[in-house]
Write an enzyme that holds these catalytic residues in place. Structure first.
Site, short mmCIF file in Angstrom:
data_model
loop_
_atom_site.label_atom_id
_atom_site.label_comp_id
_atom_site.label_asym_id
_atom_site.label_seq_id
_atom_site.Cartn_x
_atom_site.Cartn_y
_atom_site.Cartn_z
N PHE A 196 53.94 -8.71 21.52
CA PHE A 196 53.88 -10.36 21.67
C PHE A 196 53.86 -10.77 22.97
CE2 PHE A 196 58.47 -8.93 21.45
CZ PHE A 196 59.08 -9.40 22.60
N VAL A 197 53.66 -12.15 23.18
CA VAL A 197 53.80 -12.94 24.49
C VAL A 197 54.20 -14.28 23.73
CG1 VAL A 197 52.67 -13.83 26.36
CG2 VAL A 197 51.71 -11.92 25.44
N HIS A 243 59.67 1.15 28.72
CA HIS A 243 60.82 1.94 27.55
C HIS A 243 59.94 3.11 26.82
CE1 HIS A 243 59.74 -1.91 25.15
NE2 HIS A 243 58.77 -1.01 24.67
N HIS A 283 66.16 -0.43 23.26
CA HIS A 283 64.84 -1.09 23.89
C HIS A 283 64.52 -2.30 22.88
CE1 HIS A 283 62.52 0.64 20.53
NE2 HIS A 283 61.46 0.12 21.04
N ALA A 331 65.89 -4.37 18.73
CA ALA A 331 67.09 -4.33 17.64
C ALA A 331 66.88 -3.23 16.72
CB ALA A 331 66.65 -5.66 16.57
#
Length: 488
Positions: A228-229, A338, A394, A396
């Site tokens: 996403f962004v 990550h 990294h 949820a």
């Protein structure tokens, strides 16, 4: 009568190993026993697993048995796992599925393992579980890094009143739409100039030479899956000496994506090489490694680092484009990989630390741990905790597979949740709905000894890939281009 429908998770839960046998078994049972009750189907599969030789000549089930039976030896003798693996710590164990625990228990038995830990957002993956951390002795495991090499978080904090996000919502929406491309095969017609594309590795390594043109066309794109962004509100309650941003509220630009097709091709190529060089028991086959003193190991290390730098460049292209449009330079940029492997010191010796879906959390190291499209992300500062091998979660972490999410979450429920949190979603799908993820507050609570929270990020305008997964018809292609489709 309902038709039989099985999942890979069900087969893994009864002991089926990772690999083609799961797909073979699902296809045969759903085609030839489509009206059989699920419990009976699983009982048959369990029986085949226990005694594959008894089914080897069965006209239908024999194919499943064949996939389970040991294959002729290739690439030398099978390397045995250690009878008892090294000790490792688990954080937030109550929220971690059994499949991830089993994978970690297998990973710590490979003979090169030195240290390990499992993060509270962990779930099942390929090779190492997502959320798995494994330190090794002078060896790198391509699938311990993952398919989306260098998958990365990047946050730019701008000195802009957050009220602007509401007052000028159309403006910020347009900037997100124009700044990047989403989708597994997305490429720009006109590539951007960046020094990363001039790196010597593209000329020195034959594999990379053939990937350079596509990598150039994908520079600054964002992929699919959970990439996403987004614009949101950054809240700093008190100034931290390391983050060094005065207390207050700011506009934040947060992005999450990796190394696109470049990283996927590197991962797939060198995983194949590793498996050919080192044959492990079937349950550990995806943990095949390359020694860093051998040619293939050195080549992977160079390629992996290039892919990591390429992923960083993709984020910087996006952030620079938006910063120019905003007419502001960020007060601060916080970023971290990550899905990567690092050379670090462990008990006085250099080791290779694989963090697959885990955030570096060395002493005073900054990072971002996102929640979901409606839950806050956490700006964190590592405590350098040895018990977690200097690592943290990294994100949820998924609590629903994409298949389950698509079947159980409705558009109305998603829209209600977005409205409740005042979030505008551009693209995105039910497989990425907040309900599919663990509670980020519980995840953070489980790692208080690993990181300090120095700021929060609340999503407000979220841009994701808008393509709906079509029952995973294109799963393999999407997975190769965006490991995060599987949470990698």
């Amino acid at each position: 009568m309902a038709k039989l429908k099985l999942t890979g998770k069900q087969l893994r839960n009864i002991g089926y190993p990772e690999g083609p046998v799961i797909s073979i078994a699902m296809n045969i049972m759903e085609k030839s026993f489509r009206h059989l009750p699920e419990a009976d189907a699983l009982e048959i599969l369990s029986s085949i697993l226990q005694s594959p030789n008894q089914y080897a000549h069965d006209g239908v089930l024999g194919k499943i048995a064949e996939a389970l039976l040991p294959k002729p030896k290739v690439g030398g003798d099978e390397i045995p796992l250690m009878p008892k693996g090294i000790e490792f710590n688990v954080f937030g164990a109550s929220g971690i599925e059994q499949g991830a625990m089993q994978q970690m228990n297998t990973a710590v038995k490979v003979p090169i393992a030195v240290a390990g830990a499992l993060m509270p957002d962990a779930h099942q993956g390929y090779g190492l579980p997502i959320g798995g951390v494994l330190a090794t002795d002078n060896a790198v495991i391509p699938y311990g890094v993952g398919v989306d090499i260098g998958c990365r978080m990047c946050l730019s904090v701008f000195d802009i009143d957050p009220k602007e996000l509401t007052a000028r919502e159309q403006y910020f929406t347009r900037e997100l739409n124009e700044a990047t491309l989403f989708g597994s095969g997305s490429m720009f017609d006109k590539p951007f100039d960046h020094e990363i594309m001039e790196r010597k590795e593209f000329d020195e390594l034959g594999l990379l030479k053939g990937l350079q043109t596509r990598a150039w066309k994908q520079l600054g794109s964002s992929g699919s899956g959970n990439h996403f962004v987004e614009f949101g509100i950054v809240e700093i309650s008190e100034q931290d000496q390391v983050l060094n941003i005065p207390a207050g509220k700011y506009v934040g630009l947060l992005s999450h994506s990796g190394s696109r097709a470049l990283g996927a091709n590197i991962a797939n190529h060198f995983t194949k090489v590793a498996k050919e060089k080192r044959r492990l028991p079937s349950e550990a086959s995806n943990l095949a490694w390359l020694d860093l003193n051998e040619q293939e190991g050195m080549e992977y290390w160079l390629a992996m680092n290039l892919a990591g730098d390429y992923a960083s460049a993709c984020h910087h292209v996006i952030h620079d484009k938006i910063a120019r449009q905003l007419g502001r330079r960020p007060l601060k940029m916080v970023e971290n990989h990550h899905n990567f492997a690092w050379k670090e010191q462990w008990e006085g010796k250099e080791v290779i630390v694989h963090r697959k879906g885990a955030t570096p959390a060395g002493k005073d190291v900054l990072g971002i741990i996102p929640g979901s499209m409606t839950a806050p992300g956490f700006i964190v500062k590592g405590k350098g905790e040895m018990a977690s091998v200097n690592s943290a979660a990294h994100g949820a972490g998924r609590q629903m597979s994409r298949t389950v999410a698509l079947k159980s979450i409705t558009h109305n429920a998603l829209n209600d949740m977005l409205a409740k949190h005042g979030v505008k979603l551009l693209g995105g799908g039910l497989d990425e709905a907040p309900f599919a993820y663990k509670n980020i507050f519980e995840v953070m609570n489980a790692q208080k000894q690993l990181v300090d929270t120095v700021g929060l990020f609340y999503p407000k305008i979220v841009k994701m890939d808008g393509a709906m997964p079509k029952q995973w018809k294109k799963k393999n292609r999407d997975f190769q281009e965006s490991g995060d489709l599987m949470g990698e």
